[in-house]
Design a protein around this motif. Structure first.
Motif, PDB file in Angstrom:
ATOM      1  N   ASP A 117      -1.835 -31.643  -4.180  1.00 19.53           N
ATOM      2  CA  ASP A 117      -2.896 -32.344  -4.304  1.00 19.53           C
ATOM      3  C   ASP A 117      -3.414 -32.699  -2.293  1.00 19.53           C
ATOM      4  OD1 ASP A 117      -2.777 -31.933  -7.266  1.00 19.53           O
ATOM      5  OD2 ASP A 117      -1.046 -33.335  -7.025  1.00 19.53           O
ATOM      6  N   ALA A 118      -2.858 -32.626  -2.081  1.00 18.54           N
ATOM      7  CA  ALA A 118      -2.748 -33.714  -0.441  1.00 18.54           C
ATOM      8  C   ALA A 118      -3.759 -31.973   0.073  1.00 18.54           C
ATOM      9  CB  ALA A 118      -1.506 -33.277   0.515  1.00 18.54           C
ATOM     10  N   GLN A 167      -5.603 -38.120   5.897  1.00 19.27           N
ATOM     11  CA  GLN A 167      -5.111 -37.360   5.206  1.00 19.27           C
ATOM     12  C   GLN A 167      -4.617 -35.974   5.941  1.00 19.27           C
ATOM     13  OE1 GLN A 167      -5.150 -37.906   1.983  1.00 19.27           O
ATOM     14  NE2 GLN A 167      -4.799 -36.156   1.325  1.00 19.27           N
ATOM     15  N   ARG A 184     -12.353 -32.774  -0.089  1.00 17.39           N
ATOM     16  CA  ARG A 184     -12.847 -33.600  -0.958  1.00 17.39           C
ATOM     17  C   ARG A 184     -13.410 -34.460  -0.381  1.00 17.39           C
ATOM     18  NH1 ARG A 184      -9.754 -32.906  -5.655  1.00 17.39           N
ATOM     19  NH2 ARG A 184      -8.388 -34.556  -5.478  1.00 17.39           N
ATOM     20  N   LEU A 185     -12.540 -35.202   0.933  1.00 16.87           N
ATOM     21  CA  LEU A 185     -12.895 -35.828   2.234  1.00 16.87           C
ATOM     22  C   LEU A 185     -13.781 -35.271   2.396  1.00 16.87           C
ATOM     23  CD1 LEU A 185      -9.553 -36.986   2.794  1.00 16.87           C
ATOM     24  CD2 LEU A 185     -11.021 -38.506   1.532  1.00 16.87           C
ATOM     25  N   GLU A 226      -6.923 -33.023  -2.078  1.00 24.81           N
ATOM     26  CA  GLU A 226      -7.407 -34.291  -1.869  1.00 24.81           C
ATOM     27  C   GLU A 226      -8.177 -34.323   0.044  1.00 24.81           C
ATOM     28  OE1 GLU A 226      -9.352 -37.742  -1.637  1.00 24.81           O
ATOM     29  OE2 GLU A 226      -8.277 -36.451  -3.607  1.00 24.81           O
ATOM     30  N   TYR A 227      -8.009 -33.091   0.413  1.00 20.44           N
ATOM     31  CA  TYR A 227      -8.254 -33.644   2.193  1.00 20.44           C
ATOM     32  C   TYR A 227      -9.861 -32.165   1.583  1.00 20.44           C
ATOM     33  CZ  TYR A 227      -8.887 -31.822   6.832  1.00 20.44           C
ATOM     34  OH  TYR A 227      -9.725 -31.032   8.176  1.00 20.44           O
TER      35      TYR A 227
END
Length: 215
Positions: free
Chosen positions: A77-78, A94, A84-85, A81-82
Protein backbone atom coordinates in the motif's frame (compact mmCIF):
# COMPACT_ATOMS: atom_id res chain seq x y z
CA UNK A 1 51.49 21.88 56.00
CA UNK A 2 48.61 19.63 54.90
CA UNK A 3 49.18 17.52 51.80
CA UNK A 4 47.24 18.71 48.77
CA UNK A 5 44.59 16.06 47.86
CA UNK A 6 44.97 14.34 44.52
CA UNK A 7 42.51 15.01 41.77
CA UNK A 8 40.45 12.01 40.82
CA UNK A 9 37.11 10.24 41.04
CA UNK A 10 35.44 7.22 42.56
CA UNK A 11 34.49 4.05 40.73
CA UNK A 12 32.45 1.59 42.80
CA UNK A 13 33.91 2.99 46.00
CA UNK A 14 37.49 2.96 44.66
CA UNK A 15 39.33 6.28 44.40
CA UNK A 16 41.08 6.62 41.06
CA UNK A 17 43.68 9.34 40.83
CA UNK A 18 43.92 11.22 37.55
CA UNK A 19 46.91 10.06 35.52
CA UNK A 20 47.28 6.83 37.48
CA UNK A 21 47.57 3.46 35.71
CA UNK A 22 44.02 2.65 36.85
CA UNK A 23 42.78 5.94 35.40
CA UNK A 24 44.44 5.20 32.06
CA UNK A 25 43.00 1.66 32.07
CA UNK A 26 39.45 2.86 32.72
CA UNK A 27 39.72 5.54 30.05
CA UNK A 28 40.97 2.96 27.54
CA UNK A 29 38.01 0.69 28.36
CA UNK A 30 35.60 3.59 27.97
CA UNK A 31 37.13 4.54 24.63
CA UNK A 32 36.81 0.95 23.45
CA UNK A 33 33.14 0.88 24.40
CA UNK A 34 32.52 4.15 22.61
CA UNK A 35 34.35 2.95 19.48
CA UNK A 36 32.37 -0.30 19.52
CA UNK A 37 29.13 1.64 19.96
CA UNK A 38 30.05 3.95 17.08
CA UNK A 39 30.79 0.92 14.88
CA UNK A 40 27.45 -0.66 15.79
CA UNK A 41 25.58 2.54 14.99
CA UNK A 42 27.48 2.85 11.71
CA UNK A 43 26.60 -0.74 10.72
CA UNK A 44 22.95 -0.20 11.65
CA UNK A 45 22.85 2.99 9.57
CA UNK A 46 24.33 1.19 6.55
CA UNK A 47 21.81 -1.65 6.88
CA UNK A 48 18.95 0.82 7.24
CA UNK A 49 20.05 2.77 4.17
CA UNK A 50 20.41 -0.45 2.16
CA UNK A 51 16.88 -1.58 3.06
CA UNK A 52 15.43 1.82 2.16
CA UNK A 53 17.24 1.67 -1.20
CA UNK A 54 15.82 -1.82 -1.71
CA UNK A 55 12.35 -0.47 -0.92
CA UNK A 56 12.84 2.24 -3.53
CA UNK A 57 13.96 -0.40 -6.04
CA UNK A 58 10.66 -2.22 -5.47
CA UNK A 59 9.03 0.55 -7.46
CA UNK A 60 10.80 -0.85 -10.54
CA UNK A 61 9.15 -4.27 -10.28
CA UNK A 62 6.35 -5.24 -12.63
CA UNK A 63 2.96 -5.44 -10.91
CA UNK A 64 2.68 -9.21 -11.39
CA UNK A 65 6.11 -9.85 -9.91
CA UNK A 66 5.39 -7.60 -6.94
CA UNK A 67 2.11 -9.40 -6.32
CA UNK A 68 3.77 -12.83 -6.37
CA UNK A 69 6.24 -11.74 -3.69
CA UNK A 70 3.30 -11.59 -1.24
CA UNK A 71 4.86 -8.77 0.76
CA UNK A 72 3.06 -7.28 3.79
CA UNK A 73 -0.03 -5.31 2.79
CA UNK A 74 1.21 -2.14 4.53
CA UNK A 75 4.33 -2.18 2.37
CA UNK A 76 2.51 -2.72 -0.93
CA UNK A 77 0.00 0.00 0.00
CA UNK A 78 2.86 2.36 0.84
CA UNK A 79 4.48 1.69 -2.54
CA UNK A 80 1.20 2.35 -4.33
CA UNK A 81 0.74 5.59 -2.37
CA UNK A 82 4.25 6.73 -3.32
CA UNK A 83 3.40 6.36 -7.01
CA UNK A 84 0.30 8.52 -6.55
CA UNK A 85 2.18 11.37 -4.89
CA UNK A 86 3.60 14.24 -6.95
CA UNK A 87 5.10 16.55 -4.33
CA UNK A 88 8.85 16.09 -3.79
CA UNK A 89 8.55 16.54 -0.04
CA UNK A 90 5.58 14.16 0.21
CA UNK A 91 7.47 11.55 -1.77
CA UNK A 92 10.54 12.00 0.45
CA UNK A 93 8.48 11.40 3.60
CA UNK A 94 6.71 8.43 2.00
CA UNK A 95 10.04 6.86 1.05
CA UNK A 96 11.20 7.21 4.66
CA UNK A 97 8.04 5.38 5.70
CA UNK A 98 8.74 2.65 3.14
CA UNK A 99 12.25 2.31 4.56
CA UNK A 100 10.77 1.90 8.05
CA UNK A 101 8.47 -0.87 6.79
CA UNK A 102 11.36 -2.56 4.99
CA UNK A 103 13.23 -2.86 8.28
CA UNK A 104 10.37 -4.95 9.67
CA UNK A 105 10.12 -7.60 6.94
CA UNK A 106 11.63 -11.07 7.21
CA UNK A 107 15.09 -11.94 5.85
CA UNK A 108 13.58 -14.40 3.39
CA UNK A 109 11.40 -11.61 1.96
CA UNK A 110 14.50 -9.44 1.50
CA UNK A 111 16.21 -12.30 -0.35
CA UNK A 112 13.15 -12.83 -2.57
CA UNK A 113 13.01 -9.12 -3.43
CA UNK A 114 16.65 -9.08 -4.43
CA UNK A 115 16.21 -12.22 -6.54
CA UNK A 116 13.17 -10.75 -8.30
CA UNK A 117 14.98 -7.47 -9.01
CA UNK A 118 18.02 -9.29 -10.35
CA UNK A 119 15.91 -11.45 -12.64
CA UNK A 120 13.99 -8.48 -13.97
CA UNK A 121 17.13 -6.45 -14.58
CA UNK A 122 18.93 -9.35 -16.27
CA UNK A 123 15.89 -10.19 -18.39
CA UNK A 124 15.58 -13.80 -17.17
CA UNK A 125 12.27 -15.53 -16.51
CA UNK A 126 10.35 -16.00 -13.29
CA UNK A 127 11.25 -19.66 -12.73
CA UNK A 128 14.05 -18.91 -10.27
CA UNK A 129 11.89 -16.47 -8.32
CA UNK A 130 9.04 -18.97 -8.11
CA UNK A 131 11.42 -21.67 -6.90
CA UNK A 132 12.83 -19.37 -4.22
CA UNK A 133 9.36 -18.31 -3.10
CA UNK A 134 8.14 -21.92 -2.99
CA UNK A 135 11.10 -22.89 -0.80
CA UNK A 136 10.47 -19.98 1.56
CA UNK A 137 6.74 -20.65 1.79
CA UNK A 138 7.37 -24.36 2.41
CA UNK A 139 9.63 -23.60 5.38
CA UNK A 140 7.23 -20.96 6.74
CA UNK A 141 4.23 -23.26 6.50
CA UNK A 142 6.06 -26.04 8.32
CA UNK A 143 7.35 -23.73 11.06
CA UNK A 144 4.36 -21.44 11.61
CA UNK A 145 0.69 -22.40 11.97
CA UNK A 146 -0.44 -18.87 11.09
CA UNK A 147 1.34 -18.98 7.71
CA UNK A 148 -1.37 -21.24 6.28
CA UNK A 149 -4.02 -18.54 6.66
CA UNK A 150 -1.76 -16.02 4.92
CA UNK A 151 -1.06 -18.44 2.06
CA UNK A 152 -4.76 -19.14 1.49
CA UNK A 153 -5.53 -15.42 1.40
CA UNK A 154 -3.22 -15.12 -1.61
CA UNK A 155 -3.89 -18.53 -3.19
CA UNK A 156 -7.45 -19.57 -2.26
CA UNK A 157 -7.66 -22.10 -5.10
CA UNK A 158 -5.00 -24.31 -3.48
CA UNK A 159 -6.13 -27.85 -2.62
CA UNK A 160 -6.51 -27.22 1.12
CA UNK A 161 -6.80 -30.89 2.11
CA UNK A 162 -3.64 -31.87 0.24
CA UNK A 163 -1.82 -28.82 1.60
CA UNK A 164 -2.78 -29.53 5.23
CA UNK A 165 -1.88 -33.21 4.86
CA UNK A 166 1.57 -32.47 3.41
CA UNK A 167 2.33 -29.84 6.05
CA UNK A 168 1.31 -32.21 8.84
CA UNK A 169 3.39 -35.07 7.43
CA UNK A 170 6.41 -32.84 6.77
CA UNK A 171 6.33 -31.70 10.40
CA UNK A 172 6.24 -35.29 11.62
CA UNK A 173 9.11 -36.25 9.34
CA UNK A 174 11.15 -33.24 10.40
CA UNK A 175 10.70 -34.13 14.07
CA UNK A 176 12.29 -37.51 13.33
CA UNK A 177 15.38 -36.16 11.55
CA UNK A 178 18.89 -37.08 12.72
CA UNK A 179 20.48 -35.11 15.61
CA UNK A 180 22.79 -32.23 14.77
CA UNK A 181 25.91 -34.28 15.44
CA UNK A 182 24.97 -36.84 12.80
CA UNK A 183 24.84 -36.61 9.04
CA UNK A 184 21.84 -34.59 7.76
CA UNK A 185 18.83 -36.77 7.08
CA UNK A 186 17.44 -36.95 3.57
CA UNK A 187 14.37 -34.77 3.14
CA UNK A 188 11.11 -36.67 3.21
CA UNK A 189 8.68 -37.28 0.37
CA UNK A 190 6.14 -34.95 1.99
CA UNK A 191 8.74 -32.19 2.18
CA UNK A 192 9.44 -32.49 -1.55
CA UNK A 193 5.76 -32.86 -2.49
CA UNK A 194 4.87 -29.79 -0.45
CA UNK A 195 7.42 -27.76 -2.40
CA UNK A 196 5.98 -29.01 -5.70
CA UNK A 197 2.40 -28.14 -4.69
CA UNK A 198 3.43 -24.64 -3.68
CA UNK A 199 5.43 -24.04 -6.83
CA UNK A 200 2.50 -25.15 -8.98
CA UNK A 201 0.24 -22.74 -7.10
CA UNK A 202 2.71 -19.91 -7.66
CA UNK A 203 2.62 -20.66 -11.38
CA UNK A 204 -1.18 -20.40 -11.44
CA UNK A 205 -2.44 -16.83 -11.95
CA UNK A 206 -4.23 -15.36 -8.96
CA UNK A 207 -7.76 -13.99 -9.32
CA UNK A 208 -6.44 -10.43 -9.68
CA UNK A 209 -3.93 -11.47 -12.32
CA UNK A 210 -6.60 -13.37 -14.24
CA UNK A 211 -8.85 -10.31 -14.22
CA UNK A 212 -5.97 -8.21 -15.54
CA UNK A 213 -5.30 -10.75 -18.29
CA UNK A 214 -8.98 -10.87 -19.26
CA UNK A 215 -9.31 -7.09 -19.36
Amino acid sequence: MPRKPKKGYYVKGEFVAEGSPRDLELKAELKGLRDADDTTRSDQKKESDALQALGEALLELHAKTLQRLNLPEKLTDALAEYKRLTSFEARRRQMQFIGKLMRKIEDEDVAAIRAALEEQRSGTGTEQTQTLLAEQWRDRLIADEAALTTWLEHFPSTDIQALRSLIRQARKDEAQTAPENEAPAKKSRAYRDLFQLLRNSLRTPTANEQEANDA
